[in-house]
Design a protein around this motif. Structure first.
Motif, PDB file in Angstrom:
ATOM      1  N   TYR A   5       3.086   5.958  -3.057  1.00 30.03           N
ATOM      2  CA  TYR A   5       3.647   7.223  -2.572  1.00 30.03           C
ATOM      3  C   TYR A   5       5.134   7.298  -2.851  1.00 30.03           C
ATOM      4  CZ  TYR A   5       4.269  11.218   0.582  1.00 30.03           C
ATOM      5  OH  TYR A   5       4.546  12.444   1.113  1.00 30.03           O
ATOM      6  N   PHE A  40      10.578   5.110   6.216  1.00 32.74           N
ATOM      7  CA  PHE A  40       9.290   4.412   6.319  1.00 32.74           C
ATOM      8  C   PHE A  40       9.306   3.107   5.524  1.00 32.74           C
ATOM      9  CE2 PHE A  40       4.660   4.264   4.963  1.00 32.74           C
ATOM     10  CZ  PHE A  40       4.223   3.795   6.187  1.00 32.74           C
ATOM     11  N   ALA A  58       0.829  -1.207   0.000  1.00 27.88           N
ATOM     12  CA  ALA A  58       0.000   0.000   0.000  1.00 27.88           C
ATOM     13  C   ALA A  58       0.865   1.258   0.000  1.00 27.88           C
ATOM     14  CB  ALA A  58      -0.927  -0.009   1.206  1.00 27.88           C
ATOM     15  N   ALA A  59       2.063   1.134   0.537  1.00 26.75           N
ATOM     16  CA  ALA A  59       2.930   2.316   0.645  1.00 26.75           C
ATOM     17  C   ALA A  59       3.688   2.572  -0.643  1.00 26.75           C
ATOM     18  CB  ALA A  59       3.914   2.137   1.795  1.00 26.75           C
ATOM     19  N   VAL A  79      -2.373  10.536  -2.723  1.00 21.78           N
ATOM     20  CA  VAL A  79      -1.571   9.470  -2.146  1.00 21.78           C
ATOM     21  C   VAL A  79      -1.031   9.891  -0.793  1.00 21.78           C
ATOM     22  CG1 VAL A  79       0.170   7.775  -2.736  1.00 21.78           C
ATOM     23  CG2 VAL A  79      -0.734   9.232  -4.505  1.00 21.78           C
ATOM     24  N   SER A  80      -1.151   9.018   0.198  1.00 25.52           N
ATOM     25  CA  SER A  80      -0.497   9.255   1.479  1.00 25.52           C
ATOM     26  C   SER A  80       0.607   8.207   1.592  1.00 25.52           C
ATOM     27  CB  SER A  80      -1.497   9.116   2.622  1.00 25.52           C
ATOM     28  OG  SER A  80      -1.593   7.779   3.003  1.00 25.52           O
ATOM     29  N   PRO A  81       1.574   8.427   2.502  1.00 25.81           N
ATOM     30  CA  PRO A  81       2.665   7.459   2.596  1.00 25.81           C
ATOM     31  C   PRO A  81       2.158   6.063   2.883  1.00 25.81           C
ATOM     32  CG  PRO A  81       3.159   9.397   3.889  1.00 25.81           C
ATOM     33  CD  PRO A  81       1.753   9.538   3.417  1.00 25.81           C
ATOM     34  N   GLU A  82       1.042   5.959   3.574  1.00 26.83           N
ATOM     35  CA  GLU A  82       0.568   4.639   3.942  1.00 26.83           C
ATOM     36  C   GLU A  82      -0.181   3.932   2.821  1.00 26.83           C
ATOM     37  OE1 GLU A  82      -0.786   6.264   7.383  1.00 26.83           O
ATOM     38  OE2 GLU A  82       1.154   5.890   8.300  1.00 26.83           O
ATOM     39  N   ARG A  83      -0.947   4.715   2.054  1.00 30.33           N
ATOM     40  CA  ARG A  83      -1.679   4.051   0.960  1.00 30.33           C
ATOM     41  C   ARG A  83      -2.184   5.060  -0.059  1.00 30.33           C
ATOM     42  NH1 ARG A  83      -7.240   3.790   2.486  1.00 30.33           N
ATOM     43  NH2 ARG A  83      -7.540   5.062   4.316  1.00 30.33           N
ATOM     44  N   LEU A  84      -2.695   4.519  -1.154  1.00 29.44           N
ATOM     45  CA  LEU A  84      -3.322   5.333  -2.184  1.00 29.44           C
ATOM     46  C   LEU A  84      -4.721   5.658  -1.690  1.00 29.44           C
ATOM     47  CD1 LEU A  84      -3.002   6.317  -5.158  1.00 29.44           C
ATOM     48  CD2 LEU A  84      -4.039   4.174  -5.848  1.00 29.44           C
ATOM     49  N   ALA A  95       0.265  13.750   0.016  1.00 32.06           N
ATOM     50  CA  ALA A  95      -0.082  14.388   1.280  1.00 32.06           C
ATOM     51  C   ALA A  95       0.277  13.469   2.428  1.00 32.06           C
ATOM     52  CB  ALA A  95      -1.568  14.691   1.319  1.00 32.06           C
ATOM     53  N   GLU A  96       0.693  14.065   3.535  1.00 34.24           N
ATOM     54  CA  GLU A  96       1.050  13.210   4.652  1.00 34.24           C
ATOM     55  C   GLU A  96      -0.187  12.671   5.355  1.00 34.24           C
ATOM     56  OE1 GLU A  96       4.107  14.783   7.268  1.00 34.24           O
ATOM     57  OE2 GLU A  96       5.316  14.853   5.451  1.00 34.24           O
TER      58      GLU A  96
END
Lengths: 298, 125
Positions: free
Chosen positions: A45, A240, A41-42, B10-15, B83-84
């Motif tokens: 980004y 991360f 999922a990461a 998109v955030s660092p954790e997921r789309l 975006a965070e």
């Protein structure tokens, strides 16, 4: 030969060990799946980030004016090794492999006359260094309260590294972690995080596609300002990713280790059972002989 | 060409969201800007604020998402926002923000003050 009772107790004890390792294997397998999902999922980004960095890298000239995270301090004397490992053991060679890679790097740096500082994320790789190079350790970031790695956790680490960098504590930083290849294969890896290496245009798929249509990109505010804001973020993203890969690797490694342990326990139970049966039969035979020879003597 | 813009958040954790929209208004650090299909390539930093998404046509606002700052990149393939963190404006709780804002003011935390003020502004609009 061990007594029947002792053998029986051994077998029971190995059986309960096997139950534990089996449970740990299942838990690791479930956690591995979640860790893998998180890592996947990461990916968007960090891919986008890499492509933005790549297109910026193509336009910005690295000079003394550039942000220090990119240009470096101009020296190559003090190296910081950020070593990410797990908080828990029983994960096979996972922590040992990371520690070994880091130690090799540390020794080659020390041999080249550089100063080395060590920063640990997770305690398991720290123990072997505590014994031999305690004076080099400048910090330890406890991860034991973290269940699932969030971006905020990576940011804390990145901020810690950046603060130390701004304070001039080191010139170059390397990050050590285990790259996740599969549940069976985890590769201890080293990447240089400071000064940032700008990926060359064309190294990512996204960038390749963009190469085809070269366009004048408008920057707001301007390249330098964007870059200055992007670099710390990029650092956090790299940390991360490393944490996520590490989490998946740890579970993968633990799963394999526990699978082996379960199998070994099974083998051991079989062997002990055979010994137990033989001993039992030997005892019965002995008793029979005693009775028969007693009867014959009359 | 199609009248829709490829938009990705998109955030660092997921789309977080990905799809075709008519127009997006982004709170750039040097002023808001709207992105329509066929926008010239550009890259901008974002200040904390709400992204307005016009899904069907560029007159009806359908969704607003609050972001904590980040980056917007427009290229020939569409608009990407890194975006965070992102929260739909409807999920923001005015009472909570008011409390947090007072706390931030007391602590003189400039970053937090700006963030909560931006949240309030996003709710009012």
């Amino acid at each position: 030969m061990a007594s029947l009772k002792a053998l029986k107790m051994r077998i029971t004890s190995v059986k309960s060990t096997q139950k534990i390792t089996k449970a740990m294997k299942m838990v690791a397998a479930a956690k591995l799946r979640r860790a893998q999902e998180a890592a996947e999922a990461a990916r968007p980004y960090s891919e986008r980030m890499a492509s933005v960095m790549a297109s910026l890298g193509a336009t910005v000239q690295v000079g003394p004016e550039s942000p220090r995270l990119l240009a470096g301090t101009g020296k190559d004397q003090v190296h910081l090794l950020v070593i990410a490992s797990s908080e828990r053991g029983l994960a096979g060679g996972f922590n040992t492999n990371i520690a070994r890679l880091a130690r090799k790097k540390m020794e080659s740096l020390l041999a080249a006359g550089k100063t080395v500082k060590l920063l640990f994320v997770g305690k398991k790789a720290r123990a072997p260094f505590m014994r031999t190079h305690k004076e080099l350790i400048i910090g330890y970031l406890d991860q034991s309260h973290i269940k699932n790695v969030a971006f905020a956790d990576a940011k804390v680490i990145a901020d810690e590294v950046t603060t130390r960098y701004e304070a001039g504590e080191f010139d170059v930083a390397h990050l050590f972690f285990a790259r996740f290849r599969s549940a069976l294969v985890q590769e201890p890896t080293e990447i240089q995080i400071i000064p940032a290496a700008l990926p060359a245009l064309g190294t990512t798929d996204v960038a390749v596609a963009k190469d085809a249509v070269p366009a004048a990109v408008e920057y707001e505010p301007d390249e330098e300002a964007i870059l200055a804001e992007l670099l710390p973020r990029n650092l956090a993203v790299q940390v991360f990713r490393a944490l996520l890969e590490n989490a998946a690797s740890e579970q993968g490694s633990r799963m394999t280790a526990m699978d082996n342990a379960t199998r070994n326990a099974g083998d051991m139970i079989n062997k002990l059972t055979i010994t137990y049966n033989r001993t039992r039969q030997a005892a019965i035979t002995k008793e029979l002989i005693e009775i028969i020879s007693g009867a014959e003597a009359l | 060409m199609a009248d829709l813009l490829n938009f990705e958040l998109v955030s660092p954790e997921r789309l977080l969201s990905s799809g075709q929209v008519a127009m997006v208004v982004v709170p750039g650090s040097e002023g808001d800007f709207g992105v329509l299909p066929g926008h010239a390539p550009m890259m901008s930093t974002i200040r904390p604020g709400a992204i307005s998404i016009y899904e069907a046509d560029s007159n009806t606002l359908t969704r607003r998402i609050f972001v904590d700052g980040g980056f917007a990149e427009v290229n020939d393939k569409g608009l990407t926002i890194l975006a965070e963190s992102a929260t739909p404006v409807t999920d923001l709780d005015p009472a909570r923000i008011a409390v947090d804002l007072v706390a931030a003011r007391a602590a003189k935390d400039e970053v937090a003050i700006a963030r909560f003020e931006a949240m309030q502004a996003a709710i009012v609009n």
